[in-house]
Design a protein around this motif. Sequence first.
Motif, PDB file in Angstrom:
ATOM      1  N   ALA A  78       0.840  -1.206   0.000  1.00 56.02           N
ATOM      2  CA  ALA A  78       0.000   0.000   0.000  1.00 56.02           C
ATOM      3  C   ALA A  78       0.868   1.246   0.000  1.00 56.02           C
ATOM      4  CB  ALA A  78      -0.921  -0.010   1.218  1.00 56.02           C
ATOM      5  N   GLY A  79       0.514   2.198  -0.844  1.00 57.52           N
ATOM      6  CA  GLY A  79       1.318   3.413  -0.943  1.00 57.52           C
ATOM      7  C   GLY A  79       0.516   4.599  -1.410  1.00 57.52           C
ATOM      8  N   ALA A  80       1.104   5.777  -1.250  1.00 58.77           N
ATOM      9  CA  ALA A  80       0.491   7.019  -1.712  1.00 58.77           C
ATOM     10  C   ALA A  80       1.543   7.833  -2.448  1.00 58.77           C
ATOM     11  CB  ALA A  80      -0.061   7.820  -0.533  1.00 58.77           C
ATOM     12  N   MET A  81       1.169   8.398  -3.588  1.00 59.23           N
ATOM     13  CA  MET A  81       2.068   9.261  -4.360  1.00 59.23           C
ATOM     14  C   MET A  81       1.260  10.432  -4.895  1.00 59.23           C
ATOM     15  SD  MET A  81       4.592   8.372  -7.584  1.00 59.23           S
ATOM     16  CE  MET A  81       3.314   8.270  -8.852  1.00 59.23           C
ATOM     17  N   LEU A  82       1.627  11.651  -4.487  1.00 59.13           N
ATOM     18  CA  LEU A  82       0.827  12.833  -4.806  1.00 59.13           C
ATOM     19  C   LEU A  82       1.498  13.785  -5.786  1.00 59.13           C
ATOM     20  CD1 LEU A  82      -0.595  13.493  -1.230  1.00 59.13           C
ATOM     21  CD2 LEU A  82      -1.640  12.240  -3.121  1.00 59.13           C
ATOM     22  N   ALA A  94       0.750  17.163   1.533  1.00 59.43           N
ATOM     23  CA  ALA A  94       1.108  16.020   0.692  1.00 59.43           C
ATOM     24  C   ALA A  94       2.153  15.156   1.379  1.00 59.43           C
ATOM     25  CB  ALA A  94       1.620  16.503  -0.660  1.00 59.43           C
ATOM     26  N   LEU A  95       3.168  15.800   1.946  1.00 56.29           N
ATOM     27  CA  LEU A  95       4.229  15.050   2.620  1.00 56.29           C
ATOM     28  C   LEU A  95       3.680  14.292   3.826  1.00 56.29           C
ATOM     29  CD1 LEU A  95       7.175  14.267   2.972  1.00 56.29           C
ATOM     30  CD2 LEU A  95       7.565  16.448   4.137  1.00 56.29           C
ATOM     31  N   ARG A  96       2.812  14.930   4.578  1.00 57.95           N
ATOM     32  CA  ARG A  96       2.223  14.254   5.734  1.00 57.95           C
ATOM     33  C   ARG A  96       1.439  13.015   5.303  1.00 57.95           C
ATOM     34  NH1 ARG A  96       2.448  16.933  10.560  1.00 57.95           N
ATOM     35  NH2 ARG A  96       3.016  19.150  10.478  1.00 57.95           N
ATOM     36  N   ASN A 140       8.385  15.308  -7.856  1.00 54.14           N
ATOM     37  CA  ASN A 140       7.701  14.353  -6.982  1.00 54.14           C
ATOM     38  C   ASN A 140       8.442  14.270  -5.648  1.00 54.14           C
ATOM     39  OD1 ASN A 140       5.780  12.403  -6.357  1.00 54.14           O
ATOM     40  ND2 ASN A 140       6.806  10.746  -7.450  1.00 54.14           N
ATOM     41  N   ALA A 141       8.878  15.422  -5.171  1.00 54.82           N
ATOM     42  CA  ALA A 141       9.860  15.459  -4.090  1.00 54.82           C
ATOM     43  C   ALA A 141       9.318  14.979  -2.749  1.00 54.82           C
ATOM     44  CB  ALA A 141      10.415  16.874  -3.948  1.00 54.82           C
ATOM     45  N   THR A 142       8.057  15.265  -2.442  1.00 53.39           N
ATOM     46  CA  THR A 142       7.544  14.818  -1.148  1.00 53.39           C
ATOM     47  C   THR A 142       7.467  13.297  -1.098  1.00 53.39           C
ATOM     48  OG1 THR A 142       5.238  15.109  -1.898  1.00 53.39           O
ATOM     49  CG2 THR A 142       6.273  16.961  -0.736  1.00 53.39           C
ATOM     50  N   TYR A 143       7.116  12.686  -2.209  1.00 50.71           N
ATOM     51  CA  TYR A 143       7.111  11.225  -2.301  1.00 50.71           C
ATOM     52  C   TYR A 143       8.527  10.683  -2.113  1.00 50.71           C
ATOM     53  CZ  TYR A 143       6.521   6.598  -4.526  1.00 50.71           C
ATOM     54  OH  TYR A 143       6.512   5.248  -4.810  1.00 50.71           O
TER      55      TYR A 143
END
Length: 242
Positions: A78-82, A94-96, A140-143
């Motif tokens: 499971a993952g998130a990419m914003l 986004a980072l949170r 895509n730096a926060t990811y």
Amino acid sequence: MDIAGSVALVTGANRGLGKAYADALLAAGAAKVYAGARDPSTISDPRLTPIKLDVTSPAAIAAAAATCPDVKLLINNAGAMLMTSMLAQGSEAALRREMEVNVFGVLAMMRAFAPILASNGGGTIANVLSVTSWFVYPFNATYCASKHAAAAVTDAARIELKSKGTHVVGVFAGFIDTDMAAGVDRPKTPPQQVAERTLDGIRAGQNHVFADTRAEQMWQATRSDPAQVAAEMQQRWDSGTP
């Protein structure tokens, strides 16, 4: 680890890479595959055992651990990419979010299931990371930040769990051809390839699985000439060319 006859749990198993993992495990002869999803009704394959699981919910993770006491193989997919640059409007939110899923969710799952794997004689945990665990892609730096942290969490857990008979694997890939990267106009790796290479790496006891050519290339590049990688990212940002 011998996957045939094993009991596995895959997070985010209802679509994309998670579904590919579930399919690959069944094809490899796993005795049971728990398919974790926020909405278990989205798991349609009758060969799978659906469980309700949100990796950002301590209560849901605790319930999953109580429901799945026979797990020997955990795949944290499971993952998130914003797709957010570091100083963009909304980047903190986004980072949170990415950290909650990609780092704290992975950590919480490992803490919950490590004792289960140990009680079953040891096993394997595979964490899906990214080539951006090694460098910063500025668009895509926060990811990237979340995957840098997830790689460190993975490496630390490998050290701690070795004596318990549990091996921790990091899986690295470029963009994968799933809904998560649907808006990305770059070469993408089939999720089935990532799943198959992961299982091969688990069987072989590898610490790092390079799931595609991009991972193989970036592993070498970030070690042989990190300054060149940084210069390329700077050039991309300055030219506005993702």
